[in-house]
Design an enzyme around this catalytic site. Structure first.
Site, PDB file in Angstrom:
ATOM      1  N   SER A 186       0.788  -1.229   0.000  1.00 58.53           N
ATOM      2  CA  SER A 186       0.000   0.000   0.000  1.00 58.53           C
ATOM      3  C   SER A 186       0.819   1.278   0.000  1.00 58.53           C
ATOM      4  CB  SER A 186      -0.945   0.010   1.211  1.00 58.53           C
ATOM      5  OG  SER A 186      -0.198  -0.016   2.416  1.00 58.53           O
ATOM      6  N   HIS A 214      -5.352  -4.122  -1.067  1.00 59.03           N
ATOM      7  CA  HIS A 214      -5.201  -3.078  -2.090  1.00 59.03           C
ATOM      8  C   HIS A 214      -5.185  -3.645  -3.508  1.00 59.03           C
ATOM      9  CE1 HIS A 214      -4.489   0.436   0.525  1.00 59.03           C
ATOM     10  NE2 HIS A 214      -4.036  -0.476   1.369  1.00 59.03           N
ATOM     11  N   LYS A 244     -12.196  -0.724   0.766  1.00 63.24           N
ATOM     12  CA  LYS A 244     -11.368   0.087  -0.132  1.00 63.24           C
ATOM     13  C   LYS A 244     -12.060   0.150  -1.499  1.00 63.24           C
ATOM     14  CE  LYS A 244      -7.085  -0.420   2.435  1.00 63.24           C
ATOM     15  NZ  LYS A 244      -7.641  -1.002   3.665  1.00 63.24           N
TER      16      LYS A 244
END
Length: 396
Positions: A186, A214, A244
């Site tokens: 990340s 991610h 996310k």
């Protein structure tokens, strides 16, 4: 009376963090976390959100979330193992398994919870874990909780991994050995070398665990890093977040049916904490449906990511070696990094500084997260401000 010892500890350490430029000021967003945000009544281009696909404010998700409140209430009402498993939870877990290409999946309250839950449910003091040196804090804490021997290997260094796997296997000390890596890292945006990791895992009979927080929604036509490399049948644990790219909240582990069955009876956050709310579950299921139907949002996110990278690089910023839309501007010195972020904010761009302990000392950066919801006009506005502040501070 409060403890004098505690007060002295807190004040001394808070002052030390502030002097070193390591104290994080928390900003309050007034309204939704979209491509533009309001902070202190000011309108800013938002480059610090993990809302990669813009789904956190998507009208389609909001609609099903409202419907779920009407039909199922605002909370699950109990832990999953008593009577807090709603039909909506089962639908979500089936959808995740389909999305990830696995036999089954289990949903948790957060991605952090996943790593605390799943690692310690399988690994113990008689085992060893090979962990990438740049793995996320939740992986590190999950490993510690398991009490397994933690053996770090140099970041994405396959020679070091192979050597340490060989030593661990040949020592005969451990019942089980697991390799854990982020799918996408990340802070730098680079991608794990999963094909090589799988090869080493087969050679030394390692359990494989990929934290794809991610990568999900970003790589593999949205299904993540494992799908990107076509390794759905080779990775034991696929872990990811629902907060996310998916845009809501929560986390999951996907894998073989017997793994999921075990986690449902042995992972403590599943057993002892009330699960995701009906609204969150419905919105998440809808988000995954959208990702399975079309790559439109991913395509737009990648286009925006490439556009911002190109612009920042041409201005002369050090953007590292990201392979994903995550775009760091590496400044180095912590105080300079925080001042740079502050000046961007004052000029109209919200790009939060990231310093130690999130990244190693001396590698302070402003991390940019272009999303599918940004327009070219917003990115151009941000680049103009980056140029102004970068030249003003002699960074470019």
């Amino acid at each position: 009376m409060p403890s004098d010892t505690l007060n002295q500890f807190l004040n001394d350490n808070l002052n030390e963090l502030k002097e070193q430029g390591l104290y994080n000021e928390i900003d309050v967003v007034e309204g939704a976390n979209g491509p533009r945000i309001q902070i202190d009544g000011r309108d800013l281009v938002n480059l610090s959100s993990n809302n990669y696909l813009g789904l956190a404010t998507d009208e389609r998700l909001k609609e099903v979330a409202k419907d779920a409140v009407d039909s199922h209430g605002v909370g699950a009402g109990a832990v999953r193992t008593i009577n807090g498993t709603l039909d909506l939870h089962v639908q979500l877990e089936n959808k995740i398994a389909e999305f990830k290409g696995t036999e089954a999946a289990i949903a948790y309250q957060s991605g952090f919870n996943c790593n605390m839950a799943a690692i310690s449910a399988v690994m113990d003091k008689n085992d060893a874990i090979l962990s990438d040196a740049l793995n996320h804090a939740s992986i590190i804490d999950g490993c510690r909780l398991s009490k397994a021997k933690i053996i770090p290997f140099e970041h994405s260094d396959m020679d070091d991994l192979r050597q340490k796997a060989k030593e661990a296997k040949e020592s005969g000390q451990y019942n089980k050995i697991m390799i854990i890596t982020d799918g996408v890292f990340s802070m730098d945006g680079d991608v794990a070398k999963l094909p090589e990791i799988v090869e080493i895992a087969k050679e030394f009979d390692l359990i494989t665990y990929v934290d794809d927080a991610h990568g999900s929604g970003v790589l593999g036509k949205g299904a993540g890093t494992v799908k990107h490399f076509g390794l759905q049948n080779e990775i034991d644990f696929q872990m990811g977040t629902l907060s996310k790219a998916i845009g809501v909240v929560g986390g999951y582990v996907a894998g073989k049916q017997n793994l999921i069955d075990w986690l449902k009876v042995r992972s403590r956050p599943f057993l002892f904490s009330t699960s995701l709310t009906p609204a969150d579950v419905s919105a998440t299921t809808k988000a995954i449906d959208l990702l399975m139907e079309s790559t439109e949002l991913q395509d737009r996110m990648w286009e925006n990511g490439d556009y911002l990278k190109k612009g920042l690089k041409e201005l002369g910023f050090d953007i590292g070696n990201s392979e994903t839309p995550i775009t760091p501007c590496i400044i180095g010195d912590e105080k300079t990094t925080q001042q740079f972020s502050k000046r961007l904010n004052e000029e109209g761009v919200y790009a939060k500084s990231i310093v130690f302990p999130t990244v190693p000392k001396g590698t302070g950066r402003v991390r940019n997260m272009p999303t599918a919801a940004h327009t070219k006009e917003m990115l151009d506005e941000a680049l103009t401000i980056y140029e102004k502040v970068g030249k003003e501070m002699n960074i470019i």
